[in-house]
Write a protein that holds these residues in place. Structure first.
Motif, PDB file in Angstrom:
ATOM      1  N   PHE A 150     -52.900 -73.390  -9.517  1.00 26.04           N
ATOM      2  CA  PHE A 150     -51.516 -73.675  -9.137  1.00 26.04           C
ATOM      3  C   PHE A 150     -50.532 -73.442 -10.293  1.00 26.04           C
ATOM      4  N   GLN A 153     -52.582 -78.143 -14.970  1.00 24.88           N
ATOM      5  CA  GLN A 153     -52.729 -77.114 -13.939  1.00 24.88           C
ATOM      6  C   GLN A 153     -53.848 -77.499 -12.990  1.00 24.88           C
ATOM      7  N   TYR A 196     -49.300 -73.020  -3.724  1.00 23.30           N
ATOM      8  CA  TYR A 196     -50.045 -71.911  -4.328  1.00 23.30           C
ATOM      9  C   TYR A 196     -50.113 -70.786  -3.307  1.00 23.30           C
ATOM     10  N   ASP A 256     -51.802 -76.194  -0.822  1.00 25.22           N
ATOM     11  CA  ASP A 256     -50.670 -77.106  -0.962  1.00 25.22           C
ATOM     12  C   ASP A 256     -51.131 -78.400  -1.621  1.00 25.22           C
ATOM     13  N   HIS A 288     -58.065 -71.367  -6.380  1.00 30.52           N
ATOM     14  CA  HIS A 288     -56.616 -71.529  -6.323  1.00 30.52           C
ATOM     15  C   HIS A 288     -56.136 -72.228  -7.589  1.00 30.52           C
TER      16      HIS A 288
END
Length: 499
Positions: A401, A437, A356, A474, A399
């Motif tokens: 992704f 997601q 991300y 990550d 975040h």
């Protein structure tokens, strides 16, 4: 506590401490020392974030960089995983996805939850064998750069033992790189979108058996009593195919009894042997992480990037390439899987890697950088600046992704083309599949005066100068196939599950 004055832009590096709990950190992981990559040994290019990077969240309009259409469309279920907030102090400057095998490859400190063994040498096998901080047993690796408070004052380190990845974990991962293991096609990700509820329990039970079969096969190989590849083929791989075929038939039958169309999973029965447990393999066992095609120059550059990790004499230093200050432990880390606006999602394959944001956005350009910053109570807007929050509100990073998988690869040369974002309607490009997601929300208790003075910053590569646009995250999926199938079921059925 003694303090010494700053020395201009290159201050004498200070040893940091964790803001919550006073737990001292060290990134001397497994006897490997981390030094700065700028300036002299023992010094860091320790600059605060530029004042222009900070913005009053009230000045950010509602709806900014928030896709309301996705929030209102698609399956409404969610699956939240409780993995804590890194209470055990797992930090290091590695990134096994973007810089596999390179210690200090990230040149900034990462904050980890989930898998307990994550470091530069991590691979599929070492991740599978490790423990986890997640309550439901999810062994996935979740990690992001730390946030620090930098007031420009030097502080002495606390005399506590280091909290990081033990040497045994590094040695174990390195040993796993040289070992042989079975590589089997992922099953959960190949199930049809609409597995009937009546069949779900039987499907999950059989998926668990598939995971167990792979574990048992790898244990047999690890014993070392099979001397040749043909011995392994005859004693392990052949019988494993027969066992998988029986389980796959049971799964197909369970789905077929309750569905209009028959399900054929026969192509997923055969497994292959591969050396090591490295990631970056597609479901057919073909290398796709970029190392296969990397030139000698590229490989040498990876070693150069991580060379600072071998410098002696600073083994209890926590600054990395100019990143210094008080490390802020997250007040909360919420890990949730959603539909991302899709009507239905399918399972992620095990060992899927996803990035991300872009840690090197100043070099690579803006295409993959994403606004991540906001304040609690203001989640209806995101900004690419560090937010200044009002009273009773806290700094937050969100975040979300990429969520469209190409259906084959668990990684790609640039770690991006195998999984991309859905469009504004939650639809994937042709040939791609909607997978859950991942959305990670990180909340920090940063004092208001520190925010106003612009004295907090995210760890970053030196060239980023702590630009908030370089924020990134990550993820590597190490869930068992049964657990991932539960994620899919909760999302598609509209339930809000939490484990």
């Amino acid at each position: 506590m003694s303090r010494s004055p700053a020395t201009g832009r290159h201050r004498v590096s200070r040893r940091t401490k964790i803001a919550t709990g006073g737990l001292a950190l060290a990134i001397a992981v497994g006897g490997i020392v981390v030094a700065t990559t700028a300036g002299k040994t023992g010094e860091a290019s320790a600059d605060p974030a530029d004042p222009s990077f900070f913005l009053d969240i009230a000045k950010v309009p509602a709806g900014n960089f928030v896709n309301k259409a996705l929030q209102q469309k698609g399956a409404r279920g969610t699956f939240t995983v409780n993995c804590g907030r890194n209470e055990n102090g797992h930090f290091n400057p590695d990134n096994f996805i973007a810089q596999p095998g390179v210690r200090n490859g990230a040149q900034h400190l990462h904050d980890y939850v989930g898998n307990l063994s994550t470091n530069a040498d991590s691979n599929n096998k070492s991740l599978s064998k490790a423990g986890t901080t997640c309550r439901n047993g999810d062994k996935s690796a979740y990690y992001w750069p730390v946030v620090r408070i930098d007031t420009g004052e030097d502080e002495e380190a606390e005399a506590n033992p280091p909290a990081s990845v033990p040497a045994s974990d590094r040695a174990g991962a390195a040993k796993d790189n040289a070992s042989t293991q079975v590589d089997c096609p992922d099953v959960a990700s190949q199930l049809p979108e609409d597995v009937p509820d009546q069949a779900m329990d039987e499907v999950n039970n059989n998926l668990t058996q598939i995971d167990q079969q792979i574990d048992e096969a790898n244990k047999r190989i690890a014993k070392g009593d099979l001397k040749t590849p043909q011995d392994v083929q005859n004693a392990v791989v052949g019988p494993l195919k027969d066992k998988r075929t029986a389980v796959l038939n049971r799964i197909a039958t369970a789905i077929g009894r309750n569905a209009a169309k028959p399900t054929n999973l026969g192509g997923l029965a055969a497994c292959a042997l591969k050396q090591g447990g490295q990631g970056g393999l597609d479901n057919g066992g073909q290398a796709s992480n970029g190392d296969k095609n990397a030139s000698a120059g590229q490989k040498q550059q990876k070693q150069t990037d991580g060379a600072a990790a071998e410098l002696p004499g600073v083994n209890d230093q926590n600054e990395v390439a100019g990143n210094d200050g008080e490390i802020q432990r997250v007040q909360s880390a919420t890990i949730t899987f959603t539909s991302g606006g899709a009507r239905k999602v399918v399972a992620m394959p095990q060992f899927l890697r996803i990035l991300y944001g872009d840690a090197k956005q100043s070099t690579n350009g803006p295409a993959n950088a994403r606004p991540s910053w906001t304040c609690t109570g203001f989640e209806d807007r995101l900004t690419d600046h560090y937010p200044i929050c009002p009273a009773n509100s806290k700094v937050e990073r969100i975040h979300a992704f990429p969520n469209c998988w190409d259906g084959k690869n668990i990684d790609s040369t640039n770690h991006r083309t195998h999984i991309v974002f859905a469009d504004q309607q939650g639809k994937c490009p042709q040939g791609f599949k909607n997978v859950p997601q991942l959305v990670i929300k990180l909340v920090y208790n940063i004092p208001h005066d520190i925010q106003v003075k612009g004295q907090y910053k995210v760890d970053a590569f030196p060239q980023e100068s702590h630009n908030p646009r370089s924020d990134h995250d990550d993820f590597a999926n190490v869930m068992g196939q049964c657990l991932m199938n539960q994620v899919v079921k909760c999302i598609n059925s509209g339930h809000r599950c939490s484990q």
